[in-house]
Motif scaffolding. Structure first.
Motif, PDB file in Angstrom:
ATOM      1  N   LEU A   2     -37.764  -0.131 -22.659  1.00 25.93           N
ATOM      2  CA  LEU A   2     -37.203   0.622 -21.510  1.00 25.93           C
ATOM      3  C   LEU A   2     -35.722   0.338 -21.068  1.00 25.93           C
ATOM      4  O   LEU A   2     -35.466  -0.829 -21.105  1.00 25.93           O
ATOM      5  N   GLN A   3     -34.993   1.244 -21.070  1.00 30.68           N
ATOM      6  CA  GLN A   3     -33.711   1.274 -20.735  1.00 30.68           C
ATOM      7  C   GLN A   3     -33.221   1.963 -19.286  1.00 30.68           C
ATOM      8  O   GLN A   3     -33.697   3.307 -19.379  1.00 30.68           O
ATOM      9  N   ILE A   4     -32.650   1.655 -18.406  1.00 31.60           N
ATOM     10  CA  ILE A   4     -32.371   2.380 -17.281  1.00 31.60           C
ATOM     11  C   ILE A   4     -30.854   2.493 -17.026  1.00 31.60           C
ATOM     12  O   ILE A   4     -30.019   1.548 -17.013  1.00 31.60           O
ATOM     13  N   VAL A   5     -30.184   3.716 -16.887  1.00 33.18           N
ATOM     14  CA  VAL A   5     -28.832   3.789 -16.841  1.00 33.18           C
ATOM     15  C   VAL A   5     -28.524   4.481 -15.329  1.00 33.18           C
ATOM     16  O   VAL A   5     -29.439   5.581 -14.963  1.00 33.18           O
ATOM     17  N   PHE A   6     -27.518   4.040 -14.735  1.00 29.25           N
ATOM     18  CA  PHE A   6     -27.224   4.609 -13.362  1.00 29.25           C
ATOM     19  C   PHE A   6     -25.612   4.806 -13.507  1.00 29.25           C
ATOM     20  O   PHE A   6     -24.873   4.139 -13.829  1.00 29.25           O
ATOM     21  N   ARG A  27     -37.141  23.385 -22.175  1.00 31.82           N
ATOM     22  CA  ARG A  27     -37.177  23.127 -23.604  1.00 31.82           C
ATOM     23  C   ARG A  27     -37.635  22.069 -24.269  1.00 31.82           C
ATOM     24  O   ARG A  27     -37.078  21.510 -25.263  1.00 31.82           O
ATOM     25  N   LYS A  28     -38.875  21.759 -23.692  1.00 28.53           N
ATOM     26  CA  LYS A  28     -39.550  20.372 -24.172  1.00 28.53           C
ATOM     27  C   LYS A  28     -39.970  20.316 -25.745  1.00 28.53           C
ATOM     28  O   LYS A  28     -39.635  19.130 -26.311  1.00 28.53           O
ATOM     29  N   ASP A  29     -39.956  21.207 -26.501  1.00 29.61           N
ATOM     30  CA  ASP A  29     -40.179  21.112 -27.857  1.00 29.61           C
ATOM     31  C   ASP A  29     -38.906  20.855 -28.584  1.00 29.61           C
ATOM     32  O   ASP A  29     -38.990  19.916 -29.339  1.00 29.61           O
ATOM     33  N   GLU A  30     -37.719  21.313 -27.951  1.00 29.71           N
ATOM     34  CA  GLU A  30     -36.365  20.863 -28.673  1.00 29.71           C
ATOM     35  C   GLU A  30     -36.314  19.350 -28.233  1.00 29.71           C
ATOM     36  O   GLU A  30     -35.813  18.566 -29.116  1.00 29.71           O
ATOM     37  N   VAL A  31     -36.538  19.112 -27.075  1.00 30.36           N
ATOM     38  CA  VAL A  31     -36.394  17.829 -26.737  1.00 30.36           C
ATOM     39  C   VAL A  31     -37.207  16.802 -27.263  1.00 30.36           C
ATOM     40  O   VAL A  31     -36.756  15.520 -27.787  1.00 30.36           O
ATOM     41  N   ARG A  32     -38.517  17.009 -27.687  1.00 27.82           N
ATOM     42  CA  ARG A  32     -39.436  16.038 -28.470  1.00 27.82           C
ATOM     43  C   ARG A  32     -39.022  16.324 -29.973  1.00 27.82           C
ATOM     44  O   ARG A  32     -38.968  15.055 -30.500  1.00 27.82           O
ATOM     45  N   GLN A  33     -38.221  17.179 -30.396  1.00 30.10           N
ATOM     46  CA  GLN A  33     -37.722  17.167 -31.922  1.00 30.10           C
ATOM     47  C   GLN A  33     -36.573  16.198 -31.849  1.00 30.10           C
ATOM     48  O   GLN A  33     -36.368  15.325 -32.792  1.00 30.10           O
ATOM     49  N   THR A  34     -35.697  15.781 -30.744  1.00 28.61           N
ATOM     50  CA  THR A  34     -34.622  15.069 -30.747  1.00 28.61           C
ATOM     51  C   THR A  34     -35.117  13.768 -30.506  1.00 28.61           C
ATOM     52  O   THR A  34     -34.901  12.645 -31.081  1.00 28.61           O
ATOM     53  N   GLN A  37     -36.210  12.038 -33.956  1.00 32.97           N
ATOM     54  CA  GLN A  37     -34.978  11.656 -34.777  1.00 32.97           C
ATOM     55  C   GLN A  37     -34.673  10.191 -34.040  1.00 32.97           C
ATOM     56  O   GLN A  37     -34.238   9.434 -35.023  1.00 32.97           O
ATOM     57  N   GLU A  38     -34.779  10.081 -32.762  1.00 30.23           N
ATOM     58  CA  GLU A  38     -34.228   8.898 -32.079  1.00 30.23           C
ATOM     59  C   GLU A  38     -35.233   7.962 -32.005  1.00 30.23           C
ATOM     60  O   GLU A  38     -34.607   6.526 -31.809  1.00 30.23           O
ATOM     61  N   GLY A  39     -36.430   8.135 -32.062  1.00 25.94           N
ATOM     62  CA  GLY A  39     -37.570   7.057 -31.923  1.00 25.94           C
ATOM     63  C   GLY A  39     -37.957   6.900 -30.394  1.00 25.94           C
ATOM     64  O   GLY A  39     -38.047   5.731 -30.002  1.00 25.94           O
ATOM     65  N   THR A  40     -37.404   7.992 -29.639  1.00 26.45           N
ATOM     66  CA  THR A  40     -37.728   7.905 -28.148  1.00 26.45           C
ATOM     67  C   THR A  40     -38.739   8.200 -27.814  1.00 26.45           C
ATOM     68  O   THR A  40     -39.379   9.169 -28.346  1.00 26.45           O
ATOM     69  N   ARG A  41     -39.483   7.841 -26.704  1.00 27.80           N
ATOM     70  CA  ARG A  41     -40.897   8.088 -26.333  1.00 27.80           C
ATOM     71  C   ARG A  41     -40.956   8.695 -24.972  1.00 27.80           C
ATOM     72  O   ARG A  41     -41.842   9.583 -24.778  1.00 27.80           O
ATOM     73  N   HIS A  42     -39.937   8.454 -24.138  1.00 26.02           N
ATOM     74  CA  HIS A  42     -40.223   8.955 -22.994  1.00 26.02           C
ATOM     75  C   HIS A  42     -38.770   8.960 -22.172  1.00 26.02           C
ATOM     76  O   HIS A  42     -37.803   7.875 -22.158  1.00 26.02           O
ATOM     77  N   GLU A  43     -38.388  10.063 -21.467  1.00 22.64           N
ATOM     78  CA  GLU A  43     -37.304  10.009 -20.463  1.00 22.64           C
ATOM     79  C   GLU A  43     -37.570  10.579 -19.316  1.00 22.64           C
ATOM     80  O   GLU A  43     -38.398  11.305 -19.185  1.00 22.64           O
ATOM     81  N   VAL A  44     -36.734  10.101 -18.261  1.00 22.86           N
ATOM     82  CA  VAL A  44     -37.021  10.573 -16.986  1.00 22.86           C
ATOM     83  C   VAL A  44     -35.937  10.393 -15.996  1.00 22.86           C
ATOM     84  O   VAL A  44     -35.071   9.518 -16.345  1.00 22.86           O
ATOM     85  N   ILE A  60     -35.184   5.405 -20.020  1.00 25.46           N
ATOM     86  CA  ILE A  60     -35.367   5.856 -21.279  1.00 25.46           C
ATOM     87  C   ILE A  60     -36.250   4.777 -21.932  1.00 25.46           C
ATOM     88  O   ILE A  60     -35.909   3.484 -21.995  1.00 25.46           O
ATOM     89  N   GLU A  61     -37.319   5.261 -22.702  1.00 28.30           N
ATOM     90  CA  GLU A  61     -38.373   4.252 -23.362  1.00 28.30           C
ATOM     91  C   GLU A  61     -38.055   4.744 -25.056  1.00 28.30           C
ATOM     92  O   GLU A  61     -38.244   5.885 -25.207  1.00 28.30           O
ATOM     93  N   ALA A  62     -37.568   3.642 -25.444  1.00 26.55           N
ATOM     94  CA  ALA A  62     -37.597   3.857 -27.094  1.00 26.55           C
ATOM     95  C   ALA A  62     -37.843   2.767 -27.840  1.00 26.55           C
ATOM     96  O   ALA A  62     -37.778   1.417 -27.523  1.00 26.55           O
ATOM     97  N   GLU A  63     -38.101   2.846 -29.099  1.00 29.14           N
ATOM     98  CA  GLU A  63     -38.262   1.821 -29.945  1.00 29.14           C
ATOM     99  C   GLU A  63     -37.130   0.722 -30.022  1.00 29.14           C
ATOM    100  O   GLU A  63     -37.244  -0.412 -30.149  1.00 29.14           O
ATOM    101  N   ASP A  64     -36.039   1.327 -30.309  1.00 27.00           N
ATOM    102  CA  ASP A  64     -34.574   0.814 -30.506  1.00 27.00           C
ATOM    103  C   ASP A  64     -33.491   1.408 -29.914  1.00 27.00           C
ATOM    104  O   ASP A  64     -33.228   2.564 -30.487  1.00 27.00           O
ATOM    105  N   HIS A  65     -32.915   1.126 -28.782  1.00 28.18           N
ATOM    106  CA  HIS A  65     -31.778   1.990 -28.159  1.00 28.18           C
ATOM    107  C   HIS A  65     -30.662   2.047 -28.966  1.00 28.18           C
ATOM    108  O   HIS A  65     -30.073   3.083 -28.798  1.00 28.18           O
TER     109      HIS A  65
END
Length: 108
Positions: A2-6, A27-34, A37-44, A60-65
């Motif tokens: 998990l990474q959090i940006v302010f 545009r969730k389908d496009e977001v899921r496509q990106t 590519q990134e190895g991202t699992r979740h953004e809020v 942002i939750e990702a395997e490797d930021h």
């Protein structure tokens, strides 16, 4: 991981930022496509206010930021190009925050 940006938000860009976040939701389908590519699992994203103005809190939750950031920055997907442009125009640098606690379960 998990990474959090302010980040500070420019007052004159608040409506555009709100619109863009709702556009990402549509545009969730496009977001899921990106994400793929990134190895991202979740953004809020949240918007909060302090004495200096609006702050975007982006989790942002990702395997490797590092890999996710590189994939995003080099992506030619239309949604990523738009996202980079809008966020560059809407954000006004990092917000000052104080990290109070950070513990994670380490894998063997």
């Amino acid at each position: 991981m998990l990474q959090i940006v302010f980040a500070r938000v420019r007052e004159d860009q608040l409506d555009r930022l709100r619109w863009w976040m709702s556009e990402l939701t549509r545009r969730k389908d496009e977001v899921r496509q990106t994400f793929a590519q990134e190895g991202t699992r979740h953004e809020v994203a949240y918007l909060l206010y302090d004495l200096e103005g609006p702050v975007l809190v982006y989790a942002i939750e990702a395997e490797d930021h590092d890999r996710a950031r590189e994939a995003f920055e080099s992506s030619m997907l239309p949604i990523d190009i738009e996202h980079r442009q809008i966020m560059q125009e809407a954000l006004d640098g990092p917000a000052d925050v104080e990290l109070l606690y950070d513990v994670r379960l380490l894998a063997d």
